[in-house]
Design an enzyme around this catalytic site. Structure first.
Site, PDB file in Angstrom:
ATOM      1  N   CYS A  89      52.206  45.455  34.897  1.00 53.87           N
ATOM      2  CA  CYS A  89      51.526  44.188  35.173  1.00 53.87           C
ATOM      3  C   CYS A  89      52.113  43.136  34.236  1.00 53.87           C
ATOM      4  CB  CYS A  89      50.022  44.341  34.937  1.00 53.87           C
ATOM      5  SG  CYS A  89      49.103  42.825  35.240  1.00 53.87           S
ATOM      6  N   HIS A 131      46.119  46.047  43.561  1.00 53.55           N
ATOM      7  CA  HIS A 131      46.330  45.501  42.214  1.00 53.55           C
ATOM      8  C   HIS A 131      46.142  43.975  42.211  1.00 53.55           C
ATOM      9  CE1 HIS A 131      48.629  45.630  38.219  1.00 53.55           C
ATOM     10  NE2 HIS A 131      48.600  44.338  38.497  1.00 53.55           N
ATOM     11  N   GLU A 132      46.743  43.295  43.192  1.00 54.98           N
ATOM     12  CA  GLU A 132      46.675  41.829  43.208  1.00 54.98           C
ATOM     13  C   GLU A 132      45.283  41.326  43.594  1.00 54.98           C
ATOM     14  OE1 GLU A 132      49.009  40.348  41.708  1.00 54.98           O
ATOM     15  OE2 GLU A 132      50.283  42.120  41.727  1.00 54.98           O
ATOM     16  N   HIS A 135      43.117  41.458  40.684  1.00 64.39           N
ATOM     17  CA  HIS A 135      43.330  40.288  39.819  1.00 64.39           C
ATOM     18  C   HIS A 135      42.446  39.123  40.259  1.00 64.39           C
ATOM     19  CE1 HIS A 135      46.476  40.945  36.888  1.00 64.39           C
ATOM     20  NE2 HIS A 135      47.312  41.448  37.775  1.00 64.39           N
TER      21      HIS A 135
HETATM   22 CO    CO Z   1      49.030  42.570  37.459  1.00 56.51          CO
END
Ligand code: CO
Length: 158
Positions: A89, A131-132, A135
């Site tokens: 990341c 993952h995004e 976020h």
């Molecule tokens: Co990331």
């Protein structure tokens, strides 16, 4: 234009991002261009808007030379089956973790033309989407791993 990446523990990474009202607004379109350029320059798989300091529900992903621009993405279905995903990341330079992720996800979003889209993904694209989108909800990959058990250190007596 290259954008500066916010690193942990910047508080913006922990804040849930706001939905984009007008996907075609010039500032949104410019941000998409800058985020895509930044992601490609740093050879990333994905980048979320709050990682570049803008708390907006937008991310870009590049998997197998295909670029996905996701405005207001939402995971609508997730397989129960999981796999171990090796992830880095840009907000955690030099840190790589094995993160359990759903094998398959279905995501709804607007593309950069503002058109509603639905995709079903597996493998790297599936983990990149998770993952995004994490976020954008203020969730980081360190939250997704099992906390290591604290073990008592044996005291050496001799
Ligand atoms: Co990331």
């Amino acid at each position: 234009m290259l954008l500066e990446i916010k690193e942990n523990p910047d508080p913006i990474l922990r804040k849930k991002t706001a939905k984009i009202k007008d996907a075609l607004a010039p500032e949104v379109q410019q941000l998409i261009l800058n985020m895509t350029e930044t992601m490609q320059k740093i050879k990333g798989v994905g980048l979320a808007a709050n990682q570049v300091g803008l708390s907006l529900r937008l991310c870009v992903i590049e998997v197998e030379k295909e670029i996905y621009t996701l405005i207001n993405p939402k995971i609508t279905a997730k397989s129960k089956k999981r796999f171990q995903s090796e992830e880095g990341c840009f907000s955690f330079p030099g840190i790589y973790l094995t993160v359990p992720r759903a094998n398959e996800v279905q995501v709804r979003f607007l593309n950069k033309e503002g058109k509603p889209q639905k995709i079903k993904a597996s493998g790297l694209l599936s983990s990149a989407l998770q993952h995004e989108i994490d976020h954008l909800d203020g969730v980081l990959f360190i939250d997704r791993i099992k906390k290591p058990k604290v073990e008592k250190t044996q005291t050496q007596t001799n």
